[in-house]
Design a protein around this motif. Structure first.
Motif, PDB file in Angstrom:
ATOM      1  N   ALA A 152       0.840  -1.203   0.000  1.00 29.35           N
ATOM      2  CA  ALA A 152       0.000   0.000   0.000  1.00 29.35           C
ATOM      3  C   ALA A 152       0.876   1.255   0.000  1.00 29.35           C
ATOM      4  CB  ALA A 152      -0.925  -0.016   1.223  1.00 29.35           C
ATOM      5  N   HIS A 153       1.975   1.209   0.764  1.00 20.90           N
ATOM      6  CA  HIS A 153       2.913   2.335   0.807  1.00 20.90           C
ATOM      7  C   HIS A 153       3.491   2.598  -0.594  1.00 20.90           C
ATOM      8  CE1 HIS A 153       6.848   4.034   2.798  1.00 20.90           C
ATOM      9  NE2 HIS A 153       6.380   4.854   1.867  1.00 20.90           N
ATOM     10  N   MET A 154       3.846   1.503  -1.293  1.00 18.19           N
ATOM     11  CA  MET A 154       4.416   1.645  -2.646  1.00 18.19           C
ATOM     12  C   MET A 154       3.417   2.297  -3.594  1.00 18.19           C
ATOM     13  SD  MET A 154       6.610  -1.505  -3.940  1.00 18.19           S
ATOM     14  CE  MET A 154       7.810  -2.381  -3.011  1.00 18.19           C
ATOM     15  N   LEU A 155       2.148   1.869  -3.482  1.00 19.75           N
ATOM     16  CA  LEU A 155       1.122   2.426  -4.376  1.00 19.75           C
ATOM     17  C   LEU A 155       0.864   3.897  -4.071  1.00 19.75           C
ATOM     18  CD1 LEU A 155      -1.485  -0.490  -4.485  1.00 19.75           C
ATOM     19  CD2 LEU A 155      -0.076   0.334  -6.382  1.00 19.75           C
ATOM     20  N   ALA A 156       0.858   4.218  -2.760  1.00 21.63           N
ATOM     21  CA  ALA A 156       0.536   5.596  -2.366  1.00 21.63           C
ATOM     22  C   ALA A 156       1.709   6.539  -2.623  1.00 21.63           C
ATOM     23  CB  ALA A 156       0.135   5.620  -0.885  1.00 21.63           C
ATOM     24  N   CYS A 157       2.930   6.033  -2.504  1.00 23.46           N
ATOM     25  CA  CYS A 157       4.113   6.899  -2.638  1.00 23.46           C
ATOM     26  C   CYS A 157       5.097   6.294  -3.642  1.00 23.46           C
ATOM     27  CB  CYS A 157       4.824   7.070  -1.302  1.00 23.46           C
ATOM     28  SG  CYS A 157       3.773   7.504   0.071  1.00 23.46           S
ATOM     29  N   PRO A 158       4.794   6.361  -4.942  1.00 22.23           N
ATOM     30  CA  PRO A 158       5.695   5.740  -5.939  1.00 22.23           C
ATOM     31  C   PRO A 158       7.125   6.273  -5.836  1.00 22.23           C
ATOM     32  CG  PRO A 158       3.688   6.629  -6.973  1.00 22.23           C
ATOM     33  CD  PRO A 158       3.654   7.037  -5.535  1.00 22.23           C
ATOM     34  N   GLU A 159       7.283   7.486  -5.307  1.00 26.02           N
ATOM     35  CA  GLU A 159       8.646   8.042  -5.178  1.00 26.02           C
ATOM     36  C   GLU A 159       9.490   7.252  -4.162  1.00 26.02           C
ATOM     37  OE1 GLU A 159       5.830   9.425  -4.236  1.00 26.02           O
ATOM     38  OE2 GLU A 159       6.027  10.396  -2.285  1.00 26.02           O
ATOM     39  N   ASP A 160       8.839   6.445  -3.310  1.00 28.22           N
ATOM     40  CA  ASP A 160       9.586   5.668  -2.301  1.00 28.22           C
ATOM     41  C   ASP A 160       9.942   4.258  -2.787  1.00 28.22           C
ATOM     42  OD1 ASP A 160       9.367   7.765  -0.590  1.00 28.22           O
ATOM     43  OD2 ASP A 160       7.790   6.889   0.663  1.00 28.22           O
ATOM     44  N   VAL A 161       9.542   3.913  -4.033  1.00 26.84           N
ATOM     45  CA  VAL A 161       9.696   2.524  -4.485  1.00 26.84           C
ATOM     46  C   VAL A 161      11.156   2.059  -4.435  1.00 26.84           C
ATOM     47  CG1 VAL A 161       9.579   1.019  -6.511  1.00 26.84           C
ATOM     48  CG2 VAL A 161       7.580   2.330  -5.823  1.00 26.84           C
ATOM     49  N   ASP A 162      12.086   2.891  -4.919  1.00 30.07           N
ATOM     50  CA  ASP A 162      13.498   2.466  -4.923  1.00 30.07           C
ATOM     51  C   ASP A 162      13.985   2.201  -3.505  1.00 30.07           C
ATOM     52  OD1 ASP A 162      13.684   2.457  -7.604  1.00 30.07           O
ATOM     53  OD2 ASP A 162      14.569   4.474  -7.767  1.00 30.07           O
ATOM     54  N   GLU A 163      13.613   3.107  -2.601  1.00 31.78           N
ATOM     55  CA  GLU A 163      14.021   2.957  -1.192  1.00 31.78           C
ATOM     56  C   GLU A 163      13.475   1.642  -0.617  1.00 31.78           C
ATOM     57  OE1 GLU A 163      12.833   5.029   2.890  1.00 31.78           O
ATOM     58  OE2 GLU A 163      13.044   6.478   1.233  1.00 31.78           O
ATOM     59  N   ILE A 164      12.221   1.322  -0.960  1.00 31.67           N
ATOM     60  CA  ILE A 164      11.614   0.096  -0.436  1.00 31.67           C
ATOM     61  C   ILE A 164      12.294  -1.132  -1.027  1.00 31.67           C
ATOM     62  CG2 ILE A 164       9.479  -1.285  -0.423  1.00 31.67           C
ATOM     63  CD1 ILE A 164       7.942   1.401  -0.080  1.00 31.67           C
ATOM     64  N   LEU A 165      12.598  -1.078  -2.316  1.00 33.42           N
ATOM     65  CA  LEU A 165      13.246  -2.247  -2.930  1.00 33.42           C
ATOM     66  C   LEU A 165      14.675  -2.461  -2.411  1.00 33.42           C
ATOM     67  CD1 LEU A 165      11.912  -2.053  -6.597  1.00 33.42           C
ATOM     68  CD2 LEU A 165      11.127  -3.529  -4.737  1.00 33.42           C
ATOM     69  N   ASP A 166      15.293  -1.398  -1.910  1.00 35.68           N
ATOM     70  CA  ASP A 166      16.648  -1.510  -1.341  1.00 35.68           C
ATOM     71  C   ASP A 166      16.636  -1.873   0.140  1.00 35.68           C
ATOM     72  OD1 ASP A 166      17.940  -0.939  -3.622  1.00 35.68           O
ATOM     73  OD2 ASP A 166      18.226   1.213  -3.211  1.00 35.68           O
ATOM     74  N   MET A 167      15.453  -1.988   0.704  1.00 33.66           N
ATOM     75  CA  MET A 167      15.297  -2.136   2.148  1.00 33.66           C
ATOM     76  C   MET A 167      15.964  -3.416   2.669  1.00 33.66           C
ATOM     77  SD  MET A 167      11.510  -2.258   3.706  1.00 33.66           S
ATOM     78  CE  MET A 167      11.182  -3.956   3.391  1.00 33.66           C
ATOM     79  N   ASP A 168      16.538  -3.338   3.886  1.00 34.10           N
ATOM     80  CA  ASP A 168      17.061  -4.558   4.513  1.00 34.10           C
ATOM     81  C   ASP A 168      16.042  -5.068   5.543  1.00 34.10           C
ATOM     82  OD1 ASP A 168      17.253  -2.916   6.697  1.00 34.10           O
ATOM     83  OD2 ASP A 168      19.444  -2.900   6.786  1.00 34.10           O
ATOM     84  N   VAL A 169      16.412  -6.147   6.254  1.00 36.03           N
ATOM     85  CA  VAL A 169      15.428  -6.735   7.181  1.00 36.03           C
ATOM     86  C   VAL A 169      14.982  -5.751   8.266  1.00 36.03           C
ATOM     87  CG1 VAL A 169      15.967  -9.180   6.833  1.00 36.03           C
ATOM     88  CG2 VAL A 169      17.274  -7.871   8.504  1.00 36.03           C
ATOM     89  N   ASN A 170      15.888  -4.861   8.664  1.00 33.01           N
ATOM     90  CA  ASN A 170      15.489  -3.885   9.690  1.00 33.01           C
ATOM     91  C   ASN A 170      14.431  -2.927   9.154  1.00 33.01           C
ATOM     92  OD1 ASN A 170      17.302  -4.920  11.594  1.00 33.01           O
ATOM     93  ND2 ASN A 170      18.978  -3.801  10.619  1.00 33.01           N
ATOM     94  N   GLY A 171      14.501  -2.656   7.857  1.00 32.63           N
ATOM     95  CA  GLY A 171      13.504  -1.776   7.228  1.00 32.63           C
ATOM     96  C   GLY A 171      12.115  -2.409   7.252  1.00 32.63           C
ATOM     97  N   PHE A 172      12.080  -3.733   7.155  1.00 32.18           N
ATOM     98  CA  PHE A 172      10.778  -4.426   7.150  1.00 32.18           C
ATOM     99  C   PHE A 172      10.119  -4.395   8.534  1.00 32.18           C
ATOM    100  CE2 PHE A 172       8.095  -8.352   6.970  1.00 32.18           C
ATOM    101  CZ  PHE A 172       7.325  -8.007   5.867  1.00 32.18           C
ATOM    102  N   ASP A 173      10.968  -4.335   9.583  1.00 32.48           N
ATOM    103  CA  ASP A 173      10.455  -4.336  10.962  1.00 32.48           C
ATOM    104  C   ASP A 173       9.370  -3.283  11.185  1.00 32.48           C
ATOM    105  OD1 ASP A 173      12.020  -6.402  11.874  1.00 32.48           O
ATOM    106  OD2 ASP A 173      13.518  -5.129  12.843  1.00 32.48           O
ATOM    107  N   LYS A 174       9.519  -2.141  10.500  1.00 27.00           N
ATOM    108  CA  LYS A 174       8.583  -1.061  10.817  1.00 27.00           C
ATOM    109  C   LYS A 174       7.168  -1.319  10.296  1.00 27.00           C
ATOM    110  CE  LYS A 174       9.661   2.291   7.128  1.00 27.00           C
ATOM    111  NZ  LYS A 174      10.852   1.731   6.462  1.00 27.00           N
ATOM    112  N   TYR A 175       7.022  -2.296   9.413  1.00 30.26           N
ATOM    113  CA  TYR A 175       5.676  -2.634   8.924  1.00 30.26           C
ATOM    114  C   TYR A 175       4.999  -3.685   9.813  1.00 30.26           C
ATOM    115  CZ  TYR A 175       7.091  -0.216   4.682  1.00 30.26           C
ATOM    116  OH  TYR A 175       7.507   0.738   3.794  1.00 30.26           O
ATOM    117  N   LEU A 176       5.804  -4.345  10.645  1.00 33.91           N
ATOM    118  CA  LEU A 176       5.233  -5.392  11.506  1.00 33.91           C
ATOM    119  C   LEU A 176       4.396  -4.776  12.619  1.00 33.91           C
ATOM    120  CD1 LEU A 176       8.431  -7.600  11.670  1.00 33.91           C
ATOM    121  CD2 LEU A 176       6.249  -8.305  10.653  1.00 33.91           C
ATOM    122  N   ALA A 177       3.470  -5.572  13.128  1.00 34.32           N
ATOM    123  CA  ALA A 177       2.610  -5.079  14.211  1.00 34.32           C
ATOM    124  C   ALA A 177       3.414  -4.781  15.468  1.00 34.32           C
ATOM    125  CB  ALA A 177       1.523  -6.109  14.512  1.00 34.32           C
ATOM    126  N   THR A 178       4.633  -5.351  15.544  1.00 30.83           N
ATOM    127  CA  THR A 178       5.486  -5.164  16.720  1.00 30.83           C
ATOM    128  C   THR A 178       6.461  -4.000  16.554  1.00 30.83           C
ATOM    129  OG1 THR A 178       6.936  -6.800  15.727  1.00 30.83           O
ATOM    130  CG2 THR A 178       5.441  -7.589  17.447  1.00 30.83           C
TER     131      THR A 178
END
Ligand code: IPE
Ligand code: IPE
Ligand code: MG
Length: 242
Positions: A152-178
């Protein structure tokens, strides 16, 4: 206690509270008696966690799969949660405990959601201990909702797509419920079952695991302190050679 010994204290202890039904059955009582008695163990473990200097205590209270239990047990458990939160919150607040609920809250009844919201708001600034209750939670649900949030973030903010595709595991943490809660250092499961039952699948990647035979209603301060002691003797290598 010196800071050296303190360094072996787990920051986050997580408890899979299992065995309430068997505890009641052993006494010839209905399963729900085990759930009632289990609330006493929760109180004892919160006190023990504060005594031990643990900063995050989390509890697996109800899994997504637990919705498949008989309706009467689900209703009793949900009623017990509302009651326990209402009864305990003042004392938790006085003792500096921040209360957080994580899980698929869309499935919870409005009364329970209102109680949770008010308990979370009342204790939001407390700093002694964060008590996380996983309610209507499953690890696969969490990973899936995180992936959907990211899409949903990618669709809403296409300018962030490169940043998201470069993301490491710590970057994914922020989408988790925890998000914002450190991964558990130690996961303890009571009642002799040696499985995770769909709990913290991502966050538990490097947790120390302890399976004890004690049934949850018998797991009190002594057992909690023994678990912390067990943890303090582990050698965590994270894949490296020491
Ligand atoms: C844990 O005890 C409580 C919940 C899962 C809600 P159980 O109710 O699973 O007890 P056993 O495992 O049947 O003894
Ligand atoms: C795991 O216990 C869930 C909680 C403790 C909340 P269960 O009793 O539901 O797990 P299984 O069914 O034995 O794997
Ligand atoms: Mg069980």
């Amino acid at each position: 206690m010196t800071s050296e010994t303190k360094s072996n204290i787990p920051v986050h202890v997580s408890l899979i509270m299992d065995g309430n039904g068997r505890w009641a059955k052993e006494r010839g009582k209905e399963r729900v008696f085990g759930h009632f008695e289990g609330v006493e163990s929760v109180r004892a473990c919160v006190e023990a966690a504060v005594e031990a200097g643990v900063r995050y205590l989390s509890l697996y209270a109800f899994s997504e799969e637990n919705w498949n239990r008989p309706e009467a047990e689900v209703v009793a458990l949900m009623g017990l949660m509302v009651k326990a939160m209402a009864n305990e919150m003042e004392s938790l607040n006085k003792n500096g405990v921040r209360f957080v609920v994580i899980g698929n809250r869309e499935r919870l009844a409005p009364e329970l959601n209102e109680t949770i919201d008010s308990c979370m708001a009342m204790t939001a600034d407390n700093q002694v201990l964060t008590l996380v209750v996983f309610l209507s939670y499953s690890g696969k649900w969490d990973i899936l909702q995180a992936a959907k949030k990211m899409a949903a973030h990618m669709l809403a903010c296409p300018e962030d797509v490169d940043e998201i595709l470069d993301m490491d595991v710590n970057g994914f943490d922020k989408y988790l419920a925890t998000a914002g809660i450190p991964d558990p250092d130690l996961i303890v499961r009571t009642s002799g079952e040696c499985r995770l039952s769909n709990y913290l699948l991502w966050q538990g990647a490097y947790s120390e695991l302890l399976f004890v035979d004690t049934l949850w209603p018998d797991f009190r301060k002594k057992e909690f302190h023994s678990a912390v002691e067990y943890y303090s003797k582990r050698d965590r290598r994270y894949g490296k050679v020491k």
